[in-house]
Design a protein around this motif. Structure first.
Motif, PDB file in Angstrom:
ATOM      1  N   PHE A  54       8.493 -45.214 -30.614  1.00  0.00           N
ATOM      2  CA  PHE A  54       7.412 -45.687 -29.745  1.00  0.00           C
ATOM      3  C   PHE A  54       6.093 -45.856 -30.485  1.00  0.00           C
ATOM      4  O   PHE A  54       5.047 -46.030 -29.858  1.00  0.00           O
ATOM      5  N   LEU A  55       6.132 -45.795 -31.831  1.00  0.00           N
ATOM      6  CA  LEU A  55       4.876 -45.890 -32.580  1.00  0.00           C
ATOM      7  C   LEU A  55       4.243 -47.266 -32.406  1.00  0.00           C
ATOM      8  O   LEU A  55       4.929 -48.256 -32.145  1.00  0.00           O
ATOM      9  N   ARG A  56       2.916 -47.323 -32.551  1.00  0.00           N
ATOM     10  CA  ARG A  56       2.191 -48.586 -32.507  1.00  0.00           C
ATOM     11  C   ARG A  56       1.736 -48.948 -33.910  1.00  0.00           C
ATOM     12  O   ARG A  56       1.435 -48.047 -34.716  1.00  0.00           O
ATOM     13  N   MET A  57       1.654 -50.225 -34.188  1.00  0.00           N
ATOM     14  CA  MET A  57       1.124 -50.641 -35.480  1.00  0.00           C
ATOM     15  C   MET A  57      -0.360 -50.310 -35.521  1.00  0.00           C
ATOM     16  O   MET A  57      -1.064 -50.438 -34.531  1.00  0.00           O
ATOM     17  N   LYS A  94      13.588 -47.544 -24.181  1.00  0.00           N
ATOM     18  CA  LYS A  94      12.674 -48.269 -25.071  1.00  0.00           C
ATOM     19  C   LYS A  94      12.229 -49.607 -24.450  1.00  0.00           C
ATOM     20  O   LYS A  94      11.049 -49.951 -24.443  1.00  0.00           O
ATOM     21  N   ASN A 104       8.400 -50.714 -23.056  1.00  0.00           N
ATOM     22  CA  ASN A 104       7.634 -51.896 -23.478  1.00  0.00           C
ATOM     23  C   ASN A 104       7.432 -52.874 -22.325  1.00  0.00           C
ATOM     24  O   ASN A 104       6.364 -53.483 -22.194  1.00  0.00           O
ATOM     25  N   PHE A 148      -4.284 -48.998 -21.350  1.00  0.00           N
ATOM     26  CA  PHE A 148      -3.701 -50.340 -21.195  1.00  0.00           C
ATOM     27  C   PHE A 148      -4.281 -51.060 -19.990  1.00  0.00           C
ATOM     28  O   PHE A 148      -3.564 -51.659 -19.190  1.00  0.00           O
ATOM     29  N   MET A 149      -5.605 -50.972 -19.878  1.00  0.00           N
ATOM     30  CA  MET A 149      -6.308 -51.578 -18.746  1.00  0.00           C
ATOM     31  C   MET A 149      -7.265 -52.669 -19.219  1.00  0.00           C
ATOM     32  O   MET A 149      -8.098 -53.119 -18.438  1.00  0.00           O
ATOM     33  N   ARG A 150      -7.160 -53.067 -20.491  1.00  0.00           N
ATOM     34  CA  ARG A 150      -8.115 -54.051 -21.008  1.00  0.00           C
ATOM     35  C   ARG A 150      -7.592 -55.461 -20.735  1.00  0.00           C
ATOM     36  O   ARG A 150      -6.604 -55.893 -21.326  1.00  0.00           O
ATOM     37  N   TRP A 208      -1.159 -60.049 -24.327  1.00  0.00           N
ATOM     38  CA  TRP A 208      -0.449 -59.269 -25.332  1.00  0.00           C
ATOM     39  C   TRP A 208       0.321 -60.165 -26.303  1.00  0.00           C
ATOM     40  O   TRP A 208       0.890 -61.177 -25.944  1.00  0.00           O
ATOM     41  N   GLY A 209       0.303 -59.728 -27.580  1.00  0.00           N
ATOM     42  CA  GLY A 209       1.072 -60.421 -28.614  1.00  0.00           C
ATOM     43  C   GLY A 209       1.749 -59.384 -29.484  1.00  0.00           C
ATOM     44  O   GLY A 209       1.987 -58.265 -29.045  1.00  0.00           O
ATOM     45  N   CYS A 235       6.456 -56.988 -31.044  1.00  0.00           N
ATOM     46  CA  CYS A 235       7.310 -56.152 -30.189  1.00  0.00           C
ATOM     47  C   CYS A 235       7.345 -56.587 -28.739  1.00  0.00           C
ATOM     48  O   CYS A 235       8.397 -56.964 -28.242  1.00  0.00           O
ATOM     49  N   PHE A 252      -2.998 -59.853 -34.012  1.00  0.00           N
ATOM     50  CA  PHE A 252      -2.621 -59.718 -32.591  1.00  0.00           C
ATOM     51  C   PHE A 252      -3.354 -58.573 -31.902  1.00  0.00           C
ATOM     52  O   PHE A 252      -3.406 -58.512 -30.678  1.00  0.00           O
ATOM     53  N   LYS A 253      -3.924 -57.677 -32.702  1.00  0.00           N
ATOM     54  CA  LYS A 253      -4.813 -56.648 -32.169  1.00  0.00           C
ATOM     55  C   LYS A 253      -5.628 -56.130 -33.350  1.00  0.00           C
ATOM     56  O   LYS A 253      -5.278 -56.397 -34.509  1.00  0.00           O
ATOM     57  N   ARG A 285     -11.895 -60.777 -25.199  1.00  0.00           N
ATOM     58  CA  ARG A 285     -11.534 -59.361 -25.431  1.00  0.00           C
ATOM     59  C   ARG A 285     -12.596 -58.349 -25.021  1.00  0.00           C
ATOM     60  O   ARG A 285     -12.462 -57.170 -25.340  1.00  0.00           O
TER      61      ARG A 285
HETATM   62  O1  LIG Z   1       7.992 -51.530 -29.632  1.00  0.00           O
HETATM   63  C1  LIG Z   1       7.067 -51.601 -30.417  1.00  0.00           C
HETATM   64  O2  LIG Z   1       7.223 -52.084 -31.524  1.00  0.00           O
HETATM   65  C2  LIG Z   1       5.703 -51.058 -30.052  1.00  0.00           C
HETATM   66  O3  LIG Z   1       5.013 -52.047 -29.223  1.00  0.00           O
HETATM   67  C3  LIG Z   1       3.693 -51.672 -28.810  1.00  0.00           C
HETATM   68  O4  LIG Z   1       2.847 -51.436 -29.922  1.00  0.00           O
HETATM   69  P1  LIG Z   1       2.061 -52.625 -30.690  1.00  0.00           P
HETATM   70  O5  LIG Z   1       2.753 -53.917 -30.486  1.00  0.00           O
HETATM   71  O6  LIG Z   1       1.846 -52.114 -32.067  1.00  0.00           O
HETATM   72  O7  LIG Z   1       0.614 -52.758 -30.041  1.00  0.00           O
HETATM   73  P2  LIG Z   1      -0.132 -52.348 -28.693  1.00  0.00           P
HETATM   74  O8  LIG Z   1      -1.270 -51.490 -29.022  1.00  0.00           O
HETATM   75  O9  LIG Z   1       0.815 -51.879 -27.661  1.00  0.00           O
HETATM   76  O10 LIG Z   1      -0.703 -53.770 -28.230  1.00  0.00           O
HETATM   77  C4  LIG Z   1       0.152 -54.851 -27.882  1.00  0.00           C
HETATM   78  C5  LIG Z   1      -0.651 -56.024 -27.376  1.00  0.00           C
HETATM   79  O11 LIG Z   1      -1.206 -55.742 -26.087  1.00  0.00           O
HETATM   80  C6  LIG Z   1      -2.584 -56.069 -26.068  1.00  0.00           C
HETATM   81  N1  LIG Z   1      -3.292 -55.146 -25.140  1.00  0.00           N
HETATM   82  C7  LIG Z   1      -3.077 -53.805 -25.202  1.00  0.00           C
HETATM   83  C8  LIG Z   1      -3.730 -52.955 -24.341  1.00  0.00           C
HETATM   84  C9  LIG Z   1      -4.612 -53.478 -23.394  1.00  0.00           C
HETATM   85  O12 LIG Z   1      -5.234 -52.748 -22.571  1.00  0.00           O
HETATM   86  N2  LIG Z   1      -4.802 -54.816 -23.345  1.00  0.00           N
HETATM   87  C10 LIG Z   1      -4.166 -55.663 -24.198  1.00  0.00           C
HETATM   88  O13 LIG Z   1      -4.371 -56.905 -24.113  1.00  0.00           O
HETATM   89  C11 LIG Z   1      -3.047 -55.918 -27.514  1.00  0.00           C
HETATM   90  O14 LIG Z   1      -4.196 -56.687 -27.765  1.00  0.00           O
HETATM   91  C12 LIG Z   1      -1.830 -56.426 -28.267  1.00  0.00           C
HETATM   92  O15 LIG Z   1      -1.870 -57.832 -28.388  1.00  0.00           O
HETATM   93  C13 LIG Z   1       3.806 -50.363 -28.016  1.00  0.00           C
HETATM   94  O16 LIG Z   1       2.495 -49.929 -27.628  1.00  0.00           O
HETATM   95  C14 LIG Z   1       4.486 -49.255 -28.851  1.00  0.00           C
HETATM   96  O17 LIG Z   1       4.642 -48.093 -28.053  1.00  0.00           O
HETATM   97  C15 LIG Z   1       5.857 -49.764 -29.287  1.00  0.00           C
HETATM   98  O18 LIG Z   1       6.513 -48.817 -30.110  1.00  0.00           O
END
Ligand SMILES: O=C(O)[C@H]1O[C@H](OP(=O)(O)OP(=O)(O)OC[C@H]2O[C@@H](n3ccc(=O)[nH]c3=O)[C@H](O)[C@@H]2O)[C@H](O)[C@@H](O)[C@@H]1O
Ligand SMILES: NC(=O)C1=CN([C@@H]2O[C@H](COP(=O)(O)OP(=O)(O)OC[C@H]3O[C@@H](n4cnc5c(N)ncnc54)[C@H](O)[C@@H]3O)[C@@H](O)[C@H]2O)C=CC1
Length: 429
Positions: free
Chosen positions: A156-159, A212, A216, A257-259, A264-265, A268, A326-327, A412
């Motif tokens: 569940f790690l995030r990049m 998993k 997601n 996750f309220m932004r 999302w991109g 994953c 993507f973030k 953003r």
């Molecule tokens: O399965 C995976 O590989 C991973 O996918 C995500 O992690 P990640 O893709 O690294 O990034 P996030 O921080 O989740 O952000 C994903 C996207 O959502 C967007 N986002 C996130 C949060 C938010 O409030 N608003 C929003 O637009 C971000 O800008 C980004 O584009 C999950 O958060 C991890 O738990 C998971 O392990």
């Protein structure tokens, strides 16, 4: 414990370095020789906070990398951390997993002792037992349950925060089908499981696989819902950030996750939501809500460009795009919403000048015809409009001086002195 990790990308390298840090002896098996060389030289092949120092500390002693699958025989457990991309039709493409399982099975044919194979890659229910297992059995000549064990341990790690997320997770999930595998996994993860804040979920393999995707899908849906509410808020001339901050005070919803904004991109959410939609259809279920989750996400970049077009005639206009990854915190541009914004802008005849603190070189090969700037100020110089596509902290309190017209559309919600601008539009506020 002696562990091998097949695949040394974002997940495999992080898990390897962290397991070495926890006191295990780890071998990374990877087909990319540059990655193998980097790890053996004590260097991180990817940028993740806390990774370089861990690799430097353990390389050459308890951490090594190799292209040789035969080295897994010296280990007790192998984690498969291979990519599970989406096919052109959105469904899960298992070709790389199958190739990796074949190589692993062949190597294990020469091993006498018991071996545990753990799938860490994100795979649909049934993949571990019905695809990976039979390949391992056929290639190794050993049956599952008779010298060879299978388990599924989703990640569940995030990049950007990979090391911290792995070492300090909310939960660890073990999907197993035997008595031995849970004990081995518990021993391997012991220091992580001893933390008060880590919940351990022990379940069957199918449930672990689906946890998993459900995780997601839930998070991606939350962001799409937040975006839909943001789009509605904007129509009412209300500020979605104020609204959702209040909504997030409800414990059942939470403030994370309220932004709202551009959507999302990444490598994953898009592929995993699509794999789950395709898998559900294959099982005979029509996932209407997840279809809508993707549709809402796909609309946000177009909506952003429409907002800009209401103020600037885009044909021939010079438009600064701030942020490409993507973030924030990563140079990964896979399925970045910024790229969709660039496509919409160029389709409408705009001249794009892009800036990102780290991701420009990843974008350039696919977008050789747009302009790139060395700084945000450079991108803004002489621009007729600007869009914010990634919420890099460095964009907060930016001076938009130097623009031909200070028209800024923010996807953003960065910190901006609106009064200093001719036009400031927020995508969802
Ligand atoms: O399965 C995976 O590989 C991973 O996918 C995500 O992690 P990640 O893709 O690294 O990034 P996030 O921080 O989740 O952000 C994903 C996207 O959502 C967007 N986002 C996130 C949060 C938010 O409030 N608003 C929003 O637009 C971000 O800008 C980004 O584009 C999950 O958060 C991890 O738990 C998971 O392990
Ligand atoms: N990146 C992330 O943040 C997360 C990813 N995941 C999942 O983990 C899995 C792996 O993802 P990433 O680490 O991001 O992939 P990645 O693409 O970064 O790394 C995969 C590595 O495997 C190597 N490889 C390919 N074929 C091989 C083979 N036959 N033998 C040995 N090595 C081989 C590649 O060269 C590459 O270095 C995927 O299923 C992904 O969905 C899960 C949680 C978080």
């Amino acid at each position: 414990m002696n562990v091998s990790i097949v695949g040394s990308g974002y997940v495999g390298t992080t898990v390897a370095a962290c397991l070495a840090d926890l006191g295990h002896t780890v071998t990374n098996v990877e087909i990319d020789e540059d990655i193998v060389e980097a790890i053996n030289a004590g260097e991180a092949p990817i940028h993740e906070s806390g990774l370089a120092e861990r690799i430097a500390a353990h390389a050459g002693t308890t951490l090594r990398a190799t292209t040789n699958y035969e080295d897994v025989r010296e280990t007790d457990v192998t984690f498969l951390c291979l990519p599970t991309p989406q096919s052109d039709d959105g469904s899960l493409d298992l070709a790389i997993m199958q190739a990796g399982a074949e190589s692993l099975g062949r190597a294990l044919a020469e091993k006498d002792d018991d071996h545990l194979v753990v799938v860490k890659s994100t795979v649909l229910p049934g993949t571990t037992e019905d695809v990976v297992g039979p390949i391992l059995e056929a290639e190794s000549g050993t049956e599952i349950g008779d010298g060879l064990e299978l388990a599924m341990n989703p990640e569940f790690l995030r990049m950007g925060t990979a090391v911290e997320d792995f070492l300090e997770p909310d939960k660890v999930v073990f999907g197993t089908a035997s008595d031995e595998a849970p004990a081995t996994l518990r021993e391997l993860y012991a220091p992580i499981l001893e933390r008060d804040d880590t919940d351990l979920v022990e379940t069957d393999i199918r449930e672990a696989e689906l946890i998993k995707y459900a995780n997601n899908a839930f998070l991606a849906s939350k962001v799409s819902l937040v975006n839909e509410l943001g789009n509605i808020a904007r129509e009412y001339d209300a500020d979605a950030y104020e609204v959702l901050e209040a909504v997030g005070l409800d414990d059942r919803i939470s403030d994370r996750f309220m932004r709202s904004g551009l959507g999302w991109g990444g490598s994953c959410f898009p592929k995993d939501v699509n794999a789950l939609r395709a898998g559900a259809r294959e099982q005979g279920y029509d996932p209407e809500l997840l279809d809508a989750v993707v549709a809402v996400n796909d609309e946000q970049p177009r909506r952003l460009v429409e907002l800009l077009a209401a103020h600037v005639d885009l044909e021939g206009a010079r438009i600064a795009v701030l942020g490409l990854s993507f973030k924030p915190g990563t140079d990964d541009i896979r399925k970045s919403r910024a790229l969709d914004v660039i496509d919409h802008l160029t389709d409408r005849g705009a001249v794009v000048v892009a800036f990102d603190p780290v991701a420009i070189e990843n974008v350039r090969p696919d977008y050789p015809d747009i302009e790139y700037a060395d700084s945000a100020a450079g991108a803004l110089e002489g621009a007729d409009g600007a869009v914010v596509a990634t919420d890099w902290p460095a964009f907060d309190d930016l001076s938009f001086e130097g623009m031909a017209r200070s028209v800024v559309v923010d996807g953003r919600r960065i910190d901006v002195d609106e009064d200093a601008l001719e036009v400031y539009e927020g995508l969802t506020w």
